[in-house]
Design an enzyme around this catalytic site. Structure first.
Site, PDB file in Angstrom:
ATOM      1  N   SER A  15       3.501  -2.184  10.326  1.00 50.66           N
ATOM      2  CA  SER A  15       4.942  -2.243  10.599  1.00 50.66           C
ATOM      3  C   SER A  15       5.581  -3.574  10.201  1.00 50.66           C
ATOM      4  O   SER A  15       6.457  -4.094  10.894  1.00 50.66           O
ATOM      5  CB  SER A  15       5.231  -1.926  12.072  1.00 50.66           C
ATOM      6  OG  SER A  15       4.878  -0.582  12.363  1.00 50.66           O
TER       7      SER A  15
ATOM      8  N   LYS B  83       0.127   4.248  -0.288  1.00 53.90           N
ATOM      9  CA  LYS B  83      -0.508   5.430   0.318  1.00 53.90           C
ATOM     10  C   LYS B  83      -0.281   6.661  -0.564  1.00 53.90           C
ATOM     11  O   LYS B  83      -0.253   6.531  -1.787  1.00 53.90           O
ATOM     12  CB  LYS B  83      -0.004   5.611   1.761  1.00 53.90           C
ATOM     13  CG  LYS B  83      -0.172   4.321   2.589  1.00 53.90           C
ATOM     14  CD  LYS B  83       0.043   4.487   4.057  1.00 53.90           C
ATOM     15  CE  LYS B  83      -0.170   3.154   4.764  1.00 53.90           C
ATOM     16  NZ  LYS B  83      -0.037   3.208   6.212  1.00 53.90           N
TER      17      LYS B  83
ATOM     18  N   GLY C  14       2.688   2.148  10.905  1.00 51.05           N
ATOM     19  CA  GLY C  14       3.696   3.205  10.818  1.00 51.05           C
ATOM     20  C   GLY C  14       4.398   3.521  12.124  1.00 51.05           C
ATOM     21  O   GLY C  14       5.061   4.549  12.250  1.00 51.05           O
TER      22      GLY C  14
ATOM     23  N   GLU D 287      -5.283  -4.940  10.407  1.00 53.18           N
ATOM     24  CA  GLU D 287      -4.252  -3.929  10.679  1.00 53.18           C
ATOM     25  C   GLU D 287      -4.566  -3.228  11.999  1.00 53.18           C
ATOM     26  O   GLU D 287      -5.418  -2.329  12.031  1.00 53.18           O
ATOM     27  CB  GLU D 287      -4.227  -2.883   9.565  1.00 53.18           C
ATOM     28  CG  GLU D 287      -3.907  -3.445   8.201  1.00 53.18           C
ATOM     29  CD  GLU D 287      -3.255  -2.408   7.296  1.00 53.18           C
ATOM     30  OE1 GLU D 287      -2.173  -2.693   6.789  1.00 53.18           O
ATOM     31  OE2 GLU D 287      -3.824  -1.318   7.116  1.00 53.18           O
TER      32      GLU D 287
ATOM     33  N   GLU E 298      -6.734   4.725   7.910  1.00 53.98           N
ATOM     34  CA  GLU E 298      -6.501   6.147   7.573  1.00 53.98           C
ATOM     35  C   GLU E 298      -7.728   6.749   6.885  1.00 53.98           C
ATOM     36  O   GLU E 298      -7.984   7.946   7.011  1.00 53.98           O
ATOM     37  CB  GLU E 298      -5.221   6.268   6.726  1.00 53.98           C
ATOM     38  CG  GLU E 298      -3.976   6.053   7.588  1.00 53.98           C
ATOM     39  CD  GLU E 298      -2.787   5.445   6.874  1.00 53.98           C
ATOM     40  OE1 GLU E 298      -2.744   5.452   5.634  1.00 53.98           O
ATOM     41  OE2 GLU E 298      -1.884   4.939   7.584  1.00 53.98           O
TER      42      GLU E 298
ATOM     43  N   HIS F 137      -9.450   1.249   5.014  1.00 55.61           N
ATOM     44  CA  HIS F 137      -8.175   1.400   5.714  1.00 55.61           C
ATOM     45  C   HIS F 137      -8.371   2.361   6.887  1.00 55.61           C
ATOM     46  O   HIS F 137      -9.154   3.302   6.799  1.00 55.61           O
ATOM     47  CB  HIS F 137      -7.117   1.952   4.739  1.00 55.61           C
ATOM     48  CG  HIS F 137      -5.735   1.894   5.325  1.00 55.61           C
ATOM     49  ND1 HIS F 137      -5.288   2.825   6.230  1.00 55.61           N
ATOM     50  CD2 HIS F 137      -4.723   1.017   5.150  1.00 55.61           C
ATOM     51  CE1 HIS F 137      -4.051   2.510   6.588  1.00 55.61           C
ATOM     52  NE2 HIS F 137      -3.678   1.421   5.935  1.00 55.61           N
TER      53      HIS F 137
ATOM     54  N   ASN G 248       0.872  -1.174   0.000  1.00 58.63           N
ATOM     55  CA  ASN G 248       0.000   0.000   0.000  1.00 58.63           C
ATOM     56  C   ASN G 248       0.908   1.224   0.000  1.00 58.63           C
ATOM     57  O   ASN G 248       1.498   1.561   1.023  1.00 58.63           O
ATOM     58  CB  ASN G 248      -0.901  -0.032   1.249  1.00 58.63           C
ATOM     59  CG  ASN G 248      -1.748   1.216   1.369  1.00 58.63           C
ATOM     60  OD1 ASN G 248      -1.777   2.052   0.468  1.00 58.63           O
ATOM     61  ND2 ASN G 248      -2.432   1.365   2.496  1.00 58.63           N
TER      62      ASN G 248
HETATM   63  P1  13P Z   1       3.167   0.379   7.633  1.00 59.57           P
HETATM   64  O1  13P Z   1       3.654  -0.911   7.028  1.00 59.57           O
HETATM   65  O2  13P Z   1       3.904   1.577   7.176  1.00 59.57           O
HETATM   66  O3  13P Z   1       3.055   0.264   9.129  1.00 59.57           O
HETATM   67  O4  13P Z   1       1.669   0.581   7.096  1.00 59.57           O
HETATM   68  C1  13P Z   1       0.774  -0.461   7.199  1.00 59.57           C
HETATM   69  C2  13P Z   1      -0.434  -0.119   6.436  1.00 59.57           C
HETATM   70  O5  13P Z   1      -1.202   0.748   6.820  1.00 59.57           O
HETATM   71  C3  13P Z   1      -0.680  -0.838   5.176  1.00 59.57           C
HETATM   72  O6  13P Z   1      -1.958  -0.608   4.708  1.00 59.57           O
END
Ligand code: 13P
Length: 251
Positions: A213, A12, A173, A167, A99, A97, A10
């Site tokens: 992560s 982003k 992150g 997740e 976010e 997601h 992803n």
């Molecule tokens: P990270 O791998 O940067 O923690 O992000 C995970 C994520 O949100 C994937 O959709």
């Protein structure tokens, strides 16, 4: 539906056109030299999808979107529909997601409507769920993810058109992750809940990805778990070498 695990990047809101093309080319080169044991997908920003699809053509890399609208078309300024993603060559779309849920107030009902639209357009819906730190500390993880799953899956969803991404919000992150044992416990609960919601036949082979992560150092500890159907990778998917190292840990 594949029984292989799926490692999905992803990206982003990262990467201009040239960065995205360079990244997918670097990945395609590595995959051509050593075909991986798992399925591989990347989800670039909308602006790069067209070029990434072209650059990935002839490789085993599938491309997905990061969100879509629940309607196929209409007066929705700034939104992108599932048929538009399909038209660009996407095979899947990430929905719900954390976010999106946090920054755009997306509810389970909206995610469910988007997942139905994705399915209608012939896209696999990668439905993301996960608890916050406060919910985990209050011992509510399994209740929260069960509720999100039930609320976010559309009528008729099956393992052929749906992937779940677990997740934990606090792991995204942050460099923090649940232990593999904790991940296995949640994934087993999700698979049992999915069986109850979809039925035995439609849920057979459902892939539940772990995300949050994931790095080359910890990927194997998650990807070798029987209940983990793959990984959804954020930051580490932006570096070809790191993403490739994660892919190579797939059994
Ligand atoms: P990270 O791998 O940067 O923690 O992000 C995970 C994520 O949100 C994937 O959709």
């Amino acid at each position: 539906m594949s029984t292989r695990k799926l490692v999905c990047g992803n990206w982003k809101m990262n990467g201009l056109k040239a960065d995205s093309v360079a990244l997918v080319r670097a990945l395609a080169e590595r995959m051509a030299a050593a075909p991986p044991a798992c399925d591989v997908m990347v989800c670039p920003p909308f602006t790069a999808i067209d070029r990434v699809v072209a650059a990935a053509s002839g490789s085993a890399i599938a491309v997905g979107g990061q969100d879509c609208h629940a309607a196929a078309s209409g007066a929705h300024t700034g939104d992108i529909s599932a048929p538009m993603l399909r038209d660009l060559g996407c095979a899947a779309v990430i929905l719900g997601h954390s976010e999106r849920r946090t920054n755009h107030g997306e509810t389970d009902a909206q995610v469910r409507a988007k997942a139905a639209a994705a399915r209608q357009a012939g896209l696999v819906a990668i439905v993301a769920i996960g608890e916050t730190l406060a919910q985990r500390e209050a011992g509510e993880t399994l209740r929260v993810v069960a509720g999100q799953l039930r609320g976010s899956l559309p009528e008729g969803a099956s393992a052929a058109d749906t992937v779940i991404a677990y997740e934990p919000v606090w792991a995204i992150g942050t460099g923090r992750t649940p232990s593999p044992a904790d991940v296995a416990q949640v994934h087993e609960a999700i698979l049992a809940d999915a069986r109850a919601i979809m039925g035995e036949t439609k849920s057979a082979g459902l892939r539940v990805l772990y995300g949050g992560s994931v790095t080359p150092a910890n990927a194997q500890s998650f990807l070798t778990l029987a209940s983990v159907g793959g990984a959804l990778v954020g930051g580490a998917s932006l570096k070809a070498d790191q993403f490739w190292s994660i892919i190579q840990t797939c059994p």
